[in-house]
Every structure is written in C-alpha cells, then in structure tokens.
Design a protein around this motif. Structure first.
Motif, PDB file in Angstrom:
ATOM      1  N   ALA A  75       0.838  -1.208   0.000  1.00  0.00           N
ATOM      2  CA  ALA A  75       0.000   0.000   0.000  1.00  0.00           C
ATOM      3  C   ALA A  75       0.872   1.256   0.000  1.00  0.00           C
ATOM      4  N   LEU A  76       1.922   1.250   0.814  1.00  0.00           N
ATOM      5  CA  LEU A  76       2.820   2.405   0.845  1.00  0.00           C
ATOM      6  C   LEU A  76       3.559   2.558  -0.483  1.00  0.00           C
ATOM      7  N   ALA A  77       3.999   1.446  -1.036  1.00  0.00           N
ATOM      8  CA  ALA A  77       4.698   1.499  -2.328  1.00  0.00           C
ATOM      9  C   ALA A  77       3.783   2.060  -3.415  1.00  0.00           C
ATOM     10  N   ASN A  78       2.516   1.696  -3.382  1.00  0.00           N
ATOM     11  CA  ASN A  78       1.578   2.207  -4.383  1.00  0.00           C
ATOM     12  C   ASN A  78       1.347   3.704  -4.244  1.00  0.00           C
ATOM     13  N   GLN A  79       1.506   4.225  -3.034  1.00  0.00           N
ATOM     14  CA  GLN A  79       1.324   5.660  -2.829  1.00  0.00           C
ATOM     15  C   GLN A  79       2.544   6.466  -3.261  1.00  0.00           C
ATOM     16  N   ILE A  80       3.738   5.937  -3.026  1.00  0.00           N
ATOM     17  CA  ILE A  80       4.937   6.736  -3.313  1.00  0.00           C
ATOM     18  C   ILE A  80       5.645   6.340  -4.604  1.00  0.00           C
ATOM     19  N   PHE A  81       5.279   5.202  -5.165  1.00  0.00           N
ATOM     20  CA  PHE A  81       5.878   4.753  -6.413  1.00  0.00           C
ATOM     21  C   PHE A  81       4.783   4.360  -7.386  1.00  0.00           C
ATOM     22  N   ALA A  82       5.134   4.289  -8.631  1.00  0.00           N
ATOM     23  CA  ALA A  82       4.270   3.669  -9.629  1.00  0.00           C
ATOM     24  C   ALA A  82       4.999   2.412 -10.078  1.00  0.00           C
ATOM     25  N   GLU A  83       4.303   1.308 -10.112  1.00  0.00           N
ATOM     26  CA  GLU A  83       4.933   0.078 -10.557  1.00  0.00           C
ATOM     27  C   GLU A  83       5.030   0.112 -12.074  1.00  0.00           C
ATOM     28  N   VAL A  84       6.212  -0.070 -12.574  1.00  0.00           N
ATOM     29  CA  VAL A  84       6.446  -0.026 -14.013  1.00  0.00           C
ATOM     30  C   VAL A  84       6.754  -1.445 -14.469  1.00  0.00           C
ATOM     31  N   LYS A  85       5.915  -1.967 -15.334  1.00  0.00           N
ATOM     32  CA  LYS A  85       6.156  -3.303 -15.887  1.00  0.00           C
ATOM     33  C   LYS A  85       6.480  -3.127 -17.359  1.00  0.00           C
ATOM     34  N   GLN A  86       7.568  -3.707 -17.781  1.00  0.00           N
ATOM     35  CA  GLN A  86       7.935  -3.611 -19.176  1.00  0.00           C
ATOM     36  C   GLN A  86       8.532  -4.929 -19.632  1.00  0.00           C
ATOM     37  N   THR A  87       8.359  -5.233 -20.881  1.00  0.00           N
ATOM     38  CA  THR A  87       8.941  -6.427 -21.459  1.00  0.00           C
ATOM     39  C   THR A  87      10.196  -6.012 -22.209  1.00  0.00           C
ATOM     40  N   VAL A  88      11.269  -6.675 -21.886  1.00  0.00           N
ATOM     41  CA  VAL A  88      12.544  -6.379 -22.521  1.00  0.00           C
ATOM     42  C   VAL A  88      12.915  -7.575 -23.381  1.00  0.00           C
ATOM     43  N   LYS A  89      13.236  -7.331 -24.630  1.00  0.00           N
ATOM     44  CA  LYS A  89      13.696  -8.401 -25.522  1.00  0.00           C
ATOM     45  C   LYS A  89      15.205  -8.283 -25.611  1.00  0.00           C
ATOM     46  N   ARG A  90      15.868  -9.398 -25.389  1.00  0.00           N
ATOM     47  CA  ARG A  90      17.324  -9.391 -25.436  1.00  0.00           C
ATOM     48  C   ARG A  90      17.808 -10.466 -26.395  1.00  0.00           C
TER      49      ARG A  90
END
Length: 171
Positions: free
Chosen positions: A46-61
């Motif tokens: 809950a605290l993380a959601n207030q102070i951060f935005a979760e960034v999900k990304q797909t990386v192709k390597r």
C-alpha cells in the motif's frame, strides 16, 4: 565483541522463530498464524503504491555466447537467441508527477522564490526522502526475515542431531 552468557541468545526468541516457521501464508503445508512479514506485506504494498508507480515492461534481449545485447542495439539481428523478460521496477507515482507539474507551473506563474513553489519543492524533497527510507526499510525487513529463517534452520539441525543414536566423533 560481546560475550554471551551460557544459554543466552541473541536474535529472535524461540517463540518468534516458531511462529515464522509455521506461517500458513509463506510456508507450504503449515497451518500456523501469519508471520510478521506476511502481515506487513500488504502495508508495504500500500505504501509502495502511494509513493511509487509500478512499471512493468517487457525487454527483448539477444544472447550471443556470454554477451547479452538489447535487441536493436546491433544491426546484424539474425533472430537467434532471443529472450523476453518481464521486469518490474519502481517509477514515479501519479502524485509525484503531479507535484512536479504543479511546481513548474507555480514557478512560471509566481516565480521560483514564491512561498507556494518553495512549499511544493519541500514536499518533493520529503517524498524523495520517504522513497529512500522505504527502500531501506523493505530491504531490512527482508534481511530480518532471513535471520529468523536461519534460526529456524539451526533449531531443525539441533533436532536432527539430537535424534542421532551413535556419536558423531569416535572417542
């Protein structure tokens, strides 16, 4: 160095260790009450959601031998050795981005030395400090959990050794 008296113990109590070892949420096939860390996880999230935005990304390597290159980094892309990964990181929260936008607008409208702009800047500094402390706290919590798990493993080893019928070292 501090010397411990005979029978004195540093670290978690046996009751704390037993409670963590029997947690039904994080231990498979256990039926005990949730441990302190399982109870804290929703609070951390809950605290993380207030102070951060979760960034999900797909990386192709692209993997060539032991070298890992981001796809598109080199032009001789033959399509071999591609990997896809989902990476979750912390980014800027909506509140953070809003405050930065307000700060720019207040600076433009009232000047960078205005009381409102200084207040917004102070709030941004406090949020930055909160982010830093949160990450340290989350890391410390994980380390404490590992320590309690280590004590549980030590208790299990003592139990196994106490069940041995023959001496381990010949006289």
């Amino acid at each position: 160095d501090v010397e411990l008296e005979e029978g004195e113990r540093r670290g978690p109590t046996k009751a704390e260790t037993a409670k963590a070892a029997n947690c039904r949420k994080c231990r498979e096939f256990k039926t005990g009450p949730p441990c302190a860390w399982c109870l804290l996880t929703p609070e951390f999230e809950a605290l993380a959601n207030q102070i951060f935005a979760e960034v999900k990304q797909t990386v192709k390597r692209k993997v060539r031998g032991l070298d890992v290159l981001l796809i598109g980094e080199d032009n001789d892309d033959d399509g071999e050795g591609r990997l896809e990964e989902n990476i979750e990181t912390y980014g800027e929260s909506l509140l953070w981005r809003t405050l930065k936008a307000v700060s720019k607008e207040v600076s433009r409208t009232f000047g960078s030395k205005s009381g409102l702009n200084l207040s917004v800047a102070a709030h941004l500094r406090e949020m930055e400090a909160l982010k830093t402390e949160f990450l340290k706290l989350r890391g410390l919590s994980g380390q404490q959990r590992q320590i309690v798990s280590s004590y549980d493993e030590l208790e299990m080893c003592k139990l196994r050794f106490s069940k041995v019928d023959r001496p381990l070292v010949s006289p």
